[in-house]
Design an enzyme around this catalytic site. Structure first.
Site, PDB file in Angstrom:
ATOM      1  N   ASP A  54       0.873  -1.002   0.012  1.00 53.83           N
ATOM      2  CA  ASP A  54      -0.289  -0.222  -0.640  1.00 53.83           C
ATOM      3  C   ASP A  54       0.519   1.307   0.105  1.00 53.83           C
ATOM      4  O   ASP A  54       2.238   1.320   0.093  1.00 53.83           O
ATOM      5  CB  ASP A  54      -0.833  -0.006   0.890  1.00 53.83           C
ATOM      6  N   ASP A  56       1.176   5.102   1.436  1.00 52.43           N
ATOM      7  CA  ASP A  56       0.346   5.568   2.620  1.00 52.43           C
ATOM      8  C   ASP A  56       0.503   7.275   2.701  1.00 52.43           C
ATOM      9  O   ASP A  56       2.416   7.454   2.025  1.00 52.43           O
ATOM     10  CB  ASP A  56       0.974   5.622   3.798  1.00 52.43           C
ATOM     11  N   ASP A 126       8.391   4.813  13.894  1.00 53.93           N
ATOM     12  CA  ASP A 126       9.272   3.912  15.193  1.00 53.93           C
ATOM     13  C   ASP A 126      10.374   3.821  13.855  1.00 53.93           C
ATOM     14  O   ASP A 126      10.986   3.626  14.927  1.00 53.93           O
ATOM     15  CB  ASP A 126       8.240   2.942  14.947  1.00 53.93           C
TER      16      ASP A 126
HETATM   17  P1  ATP Z   1       3.632  -2.996   6.912  1.00 55.84           P
HETATM   18  O1  ATP Z   1       3.892  -3.280   5.486  1.00 55.84           O
HETATM   19  O2  ATP Z   1       3.732  -4.137   7.096  1.00 55.84           O
HETATM   20  O3  ATP Z   1       2.348  -2.025   6.004  1.00 55.84           O
HETATM   21  P2  ATP Z   1       4.685  -0.212   7.271  1.00 55.84           P
HETATM   22  O4  ATP Z   1       5.699  -0.522   7.632  1.00 55.84           O
HETATM   23  O5  ATP Z   1       3.974   0.115   5.880  1.00 55.84           O
HETATM   24  O6  ATP Z   1       4.550  -1.967   6.787  1.00 55.84           O
HETATM   25  P3  ATP Z   1       2.322   0.349   8.974  1.00 55.84           P
HETATM   26  O7  ATP Z   1       1.731   0.598   9.736  1.00 55.84           O
HETATM   27  O8  ATP Z   1       1.078   0.431   7.577  1.00 55.84           O
HETATM   28  O9  ATP Z   1       3.498   0.044   8.258  1.00 55.84           O
HETATM   29  O10 ATP Z   1       1.738   1.749   9.127  1.00 55.84           O
HETATM   30  C1  ATP Z   1       2.939   3.195   8.261  1.00 55.84           C
HETATM   31  C2  ATP Z   1       3.857   3.816   8.957  1.00 55.84           C
HETATM   32  O11 ATP Z   1       3.323   4.423   9.760  1.00 55.84           O
HETATM   33  C3  ATP Z   1       5.654   3.025   9.174  1.00 55.84           C
HETATM   34  O12 ATP Z   1       6.240   2.684   8.381  1.00 55.84           O
HETATM   35  C4  ATP Z   1       5.178   3.523  10.331  1.00 55.84           C
HETATM   36  O13 ATP Z   1       6.648   4.955   9.717  1.00 55.84           O
HETATM   37  C5  ATP Z   1       4.165   4.415  10.616  1.00 55.84           C
HETATM   38  N1  ATP Z   1       4.318   3.640  11.948  1.00 55.84           N
HETATM   39  C6  ATP Z   1       3.301   2.873  11.963  1.00 55.84           C
HETATM   40  N2  ATP Z   1       3.178   2.272  13.123  1.00 55.84           N
HETATM   41  C7  ATP Z   1       3.780   2.571  13.609  1.00 55.84           C
HETATM   42  C8  ATP Z   1       3.684   2.999  15.438  1.00 55.84           C
HETATM   43  N3  ATP Z   1       3.090   1.476  16.345  1.00 55.84           N
HETATM   44  N4  ATP Z   1       4.504   3.749  15.983  1.00 55.84           N
HETATM   45  C9  ATP Z   1       5.175   4.793  15.454  1.00 55.84           C
HETATM   46  N5  ATP Z   1       5.516   4.847  14.204  1.00 55.84           N
HETATM   47  C10 ATP Z   1       4.420   3.512  13.043  1.00 55.84           C
HETATM   48 MG    MG Z   2       2.315  -0.546   5.464  1.00 55.33          MG
END
Ligand code: ATP
Ligand code: MG
Length: 393
Positions: A54, A56, A126
């Protein structure tokens, strides 16, 4: 904080790999005078040359301003973390306003809706590899935290002091393990140490979020690695003691084989397996083992009633001892799937082929689970094909 801007020749992100609808949303926000970037996991995956799941978007526009631009295409959601969902031709995109979280306060974050600058937004994320911003207009990559180098050196590093960051939001520790499982990156020693000292904090996190990360990992193609790391770091013991017990015992190999089988599936297919089916891959081998023990203790053969009873008590035991409870619907479907394995492949003799059960959706899942078992145990393959023939014609 030192901002480094990487031009296209250095970061080598190919804009053709970004969903044109996401680009379009970013361009529209920018045309209205707002800052807007592609952020988070999508940018990380582009750098890793993996197709992102996805995209964002983060922007300086407030939720109300976003709503004004996209109108009926835009739905404002969330309370703990307010967001805009923007509908496009194929999917919905998450657009979030830059946040200014307090990265030095170790209190658990319950609400995160304070707006900030792009830089503030980076610092509340994070890990460094998740904190890169990409501007499709200039095609530049904005890096405030050294995330670009960390992607290339394959290192997972917390932004700020990991002890504080894990106390603020303990789910970050599970996310750390998830990225290690998925990408095989090394964990920065400071983060590793912090994780060891903050383990118990995980019990303060929201169970629903935790369960969501667990299911996402079962769907990720790296679930075996993930559960092994969860066990090594004692999170399995804290969160799911029944699974921990199984993953430590003699049957560990079997548990791994099941997870490897669903991993193979998810690496080949886009759509993930049904969540009850995923839970079955953890529960069924335990049930089989318990049935074996029971039948050895007993003289008379096990009845279907024994199986129903054992499955029910096992699932209840797993659910009550776990930190996060499973949705009722998933539990009952799991019970149906596990117990019906013993109709599909009876402990003794040939199965009875019932035409009556053809139109049951859950039975279809039971059959799918038999397909998984047949991958592990080729002797079941023929029976699986017979059932498919009998049920689907
Ligand atoms: P995935 O590929 O599993 O979707 P992701 O890194 O994109 O991994 P998401 O849950 O979609 O994870 O979150 C999008 C973004 O939001 C992350 O890349 C990070 O920058 C931020 N983020 C998500 N969860 C947290 C958290 N618990 N604390 C701080 N930042 C977070
Ligand atoms: Mg994601």
């Amino acid at each position: 904080v030192h901002l480094k801007i990487y031009p296209e020749e250095e970061h080598l992100i190919d804009q053709a790999n970004i969903d044109p609808d996401a680009l379009d949303i970013i361009f529209q926000l920018q045309e209205h005078g707002h800052e807007a970037f592609l952020v988070g996991g999508g940018v990380r995956d582009l750098l890793l040359k993996k197709q992102p799941k996805d995209f964002d978007i983060s922007t300086s526009a407030s939720p109300e301003e976003i709503k004004k631009i996209f109108q009926r295409r835009c739905l404002l959601i969330g309370k703990r973390f307010r967001l805009a969902h923007i509908r496009a031709s194929r999917t919905v995109f998450e657009v979030s306003t830059f946040r200014g979280g307090d990265i030095e306060n170790a209190a658990l974050i319950v609400r995160d809706n304070r707006w900030g600058s792009a830089e503030d937004d980076v610092l509340r994320r994070d890990f460094t590899i998740n904190a890169l911003f990409y501007d499709p207009t200039t095609r530049s990559l904005y890096d405030y935290v050294g995330g670009f180098q960390d992607v290339h050196n394959r290192i997972l590093r917390s932004i700020g002091d990991p002890v504080i960051r894990f106390k603020q939001d303990p789910v970050r520790m599970i996310r750390l393990i998830k990225f290690r499982a998925r990408f095989g990156f090394d964990i920065d020693p400071k983060a590793e140490k912090a994780m060891n000292s903050c383990k118990e904090e995980i019990l303060k996190s929201a169970p629903a979020r935790l369960l969501e990360e667990m299911f996402k990992m079962l769907e990720s193609g790296a679930s075996c690695q993930f559960f092994e790391l969860m066990r090594e770091h004692a999170f399995l013991e804290i969160l799911f003691p029944c699974f921990h017990h199984f993953f430590c015992g003699e049957a560990k190999e079997i548990a791994h084989t099941y997870l490897q089988t669903i991993d193979e599936f998810h690496l080949k297919h886009d759509a993930p397996l049904n969540r009850a089916l995923l839970l079955c891959t953890l529960v069924f081998p335990i049930l089989e083992q318990e049935l074996m023990t029971l039948s050895q203790d007993r003289q008379t053969p096990l009845s279907f009633g024994d199986i129903l009873y054992l499955s029910q008590t096992l699932l209840q035991g797993i659910d009550t001892s776990s930190f996060a409870h499973f949705p009722k619907k998933i539990l009952s479907a799991t019970h149906f799937i596990t117990t019906n394995q013993f109709r599909l492949t009876p402990l003794k003799g040939r199965p009875k082929f019932h035409a009556r059960i053809t139109h049951n959706e859950e039975f279809d899942l039971a059959l799918q689970f038999l397909a998984i078992r047949a991958k592990i145990n080729p002797e079941l393959k023929e029976l699986y094909l017979e059932w498919r023939q009998a049920l689907r014609g």
